[in-house]
Write a protein that holds these residues in place. Structure first.
Motif, PDB file in Angstrom:
ATOM      1  N   ARG A  92       9.776  20.891  16.157  1.00 33.20           N
ATOM      2  CA  ARG A  92       9.298  19.611  15.664  1.00 33.20           C
ATOM      3  C   ARG A  92      10.075  18.476  16.305  1.00 33.20           C
ATOM      4  NH1 ARG A  92       9.957  17.494   9.410  1.00 33.20           N
ATOM      5  NH2 ARG A  92       9.072  15.397   9.720  1.00 33.20           N
TER       6      ARG A  92
ATOM      7  N   TRP B  41      11.742   8.096   4.320  1.00 38.33           N
ATOM      8  CA  TRP B  41      11.645   9.555   4.339  1.00 38.33           C
ATOM      9  C   TRP B  41      11.611  10.087   2.910  1.00 38.33           C
ATOM     10  CZ3 TRP B  41      15.071  12.930   8.080  1.00 38.33           C
ATOM     11  CH2 TRP B  41      14.609  14.259   8.049  1.00 38.33           C
TER      12      TRP B  41
ATOM     13  N   THR C 114       8.194   9.540   1.245  1.00 43.97           N
ATOM     14  CA  THR C 114       6.998  10.046   1.924  1.00 43.97           C
ATOM     15  C   THR C 114       6.852  11.546   1.693  1.00 43.97           C
ATOM     16  OG1 THR C 114       7.299   8.377   3.656  1.00 43.97           O
ATOM     17  CG2 THR C 114       5.808  10.199   4.157  1.00 43.97           C
TER      18      THR C 114
ATOM     19  N   GLU D 135       6.718  15.223   2.328  1.00 45.53           N
ATOM     20  CA  GLU D 135       7.457  15.931   3.377  1.00 45.53           C
ATOM     21  C   GLU D 135       6.539  16.437   4.491  1.00 45.53           C
ATOM     22  OE1 GLU D 135      10.674  17.323   5.451  1.00 45.53           O
ATOM     23  OE2 GLU D 135      10.657  16.024   3.689  1.00 45.53           O
TER      24      GLU D 135
ATOM     25  N   ARG E 176       3.943  14.926   5.627  1.00 52.73           N
ATOM     26  CA  ARG E 176       3.375  13.806   6.373  1.00 52.73           C
ATOM     27  C   ARG E 176       4.422  12.868   6.969  1.00 52.73           C
ATOM     28  NH1 ARG E 176      -2.001  13.977   5.146  1.00 52.73           N
ATOM     29  NH2 ARG E 176      -2.576  15.038   3.206  1.00 52.73           N
ATOM     30  N   TYR E 177       5.698  13.070   6.621  1.00 58.32           N
ATOM     31  CA  TYR E 177       6.718  12.150   7.147  1.00 58.32           C
ATOM     32  C   TYR E 177       6.842  12.330   8.656  1.00 58.32           C
ATOM     33  CZ  TYR E 177      11.058  10.068   8.525  1.00 58.32           C
ATOM     34  OH  TYR E 177      12.001   9.312   9.195  1.00 58.32           O
ATOM     35  N   ARG E 178       6.688  11.221   9.382  1.00 58.29           N
ATOM     36  CA  ARG E 178       6.788  11.201  10.839  1.00 58.29           C
ATOM     37  C   ARG E 178       7.916  10.250  11.234  1.00 58.29           C
ATOM     38  NH1 ARG E 178       1.897   9.383  12.146  1.00 58.29           N
ATOM     39  NH2 ARG E 178       0.982  11.476  12.404  1.00 58.29           N
TER      40      ARG E 178
ATOM     41  N   GLU F 190       7.395  13.682  15.103  1.00 60.45           N
ATOM     42  CA  GLU F 190       6.229  14.364  14.559  1.00 60.45           C
ATOM     43  C   GLU F 190       6.415  14.674  13.083  1.00 60.45           C
ATOM     44  OE1 GLU F 190       4.503  17.432  17.766  1.00 60.45           O
ATOM     45  OE2 GLU F 190       6.622  17.787  17.299  1.00 60.45           O
ATOM     46  N   SER F 191       5.333  14.666  12.354  1.00 60.69           N
ATOM     47  CA  SER F 191       5.323  15.245  11.013  1.00 60.69           C
ATOM     48  C   SER F 191       5.077  16.749  11.144  1.00 60.69           C
ATOM     49  CB  SER F 191       4.222  14.616  10.162  1.00 60.69           C
ATOM     50  OG  SER F 191       2.947  15.009  10.655  1.00 60.69           O
TER      51      SER F 191
END
Length: 239
Positions: free
Chosen positions: A110, A134, A137, A139, A141-143, A148-149
């Protein structure tokens, strides 16, 4: 995502890396710095990681020939390629020749973007607003900035699975990759809901040098999970 009938798939997470060691030490001491420099993709295995990779190879060498991998594909990251090199060498010492690896960039770890190689404590200190975002958001979908998410990782893995369906149908396939890759492959192959996926993530990271496998059963072309995060070979290995 449907994989063709007869495709057996195993994923091995790389052995312990020097970053795994440095992060654990920093978190135990509640300090932000790890002493790591350079790029995440260049992080090597630790001495223990090399030993773990050898145990992976000996486990594979101990399998009947009909169950050993026919195709091996590695993440381009150094720690993944090293894992297969040490595994193949250990198998070779046991009298078993394992396939040379292919490399596919889609199996990379990631991407953490601007947060690469930073501990959570370091992020809190250096980027408090980002640390707060973070925490707030989902987990999955967090980018991170420039990264990257987890769901993004799944998006890049989906075409790879589609290619495996056509190019390696009926063959025993082994991937050497990363925690995020193993988790998102479970999401894609098993069609886990987002809530089910969150439960997998909440259970903790996939262990270094662990095996996760899927296989087809009774002619069904949707693989089922056979083992997840298995490390028995590390405890049983004589070395």
């Amino acid at each position: 995502m449907r994989l063709s009938s007869g495709l057996d798939l195993t994923v091995v997470r790389h052995g312990q890396s020097t970053a795994n060691v440095a992060f654990a030490a920093a978190e135990a001491a509640n300090r932000p710095g790890t002493g790591l420099v350079g790029r995440d993709r260049d992080i090597p295995l630790s001495p223990l990681g090399e030993t773990q990779a050898g145990a992976v190879g000996r486990r594979l060498a101990g399998l009947p020939a009909r169950r050993r991998p026919e195709v091996v594909i590695c993440s381009p990251y150094r720690r993944a390629r090293q894992t297969w090199r040490f595994a193949a060498a250990a198998a070779d010492a046991a009298g078993v020749r394992l396939p040379p690896p292919l490399v596919d960039d889609r199996l990379r770890d990631r991407g953490m973007g601007e947060l690469e190689l930073l501990t959570r404590t370091a992020i809190e200190v250096r980027f408090p607003a980002e640390a707060a975002r973070w925490r707030e958001t989902d987990e999955l979908r967090y980018r991170p900035p420039g990264g990257e998410s987890l769901l993004d990782v799944g998006v890049r893995l989906a075409p790879l699975l589609a290619e495996l369906r056509t190019s390696h149908a009926g063959r025993r396939l082994l991937l050497v990759a990363h925690d995020a890759v193993v988790i998102m492959l479970r999401h894609l192959i098993e069609r886990l809901s987002l809530d089910e996926l969150r439960a997998v993530v909440a259970a903790g990271p996939v262990a270094n040098a662990s095996f996760t496998s899927w296989t087809t059963v009774d002619g069904d072309d949707i693989p089922v999970l056979v083992e997840y995060d298995v490390v028995d070979h590390l405890r049983a290995d004589p070395l």
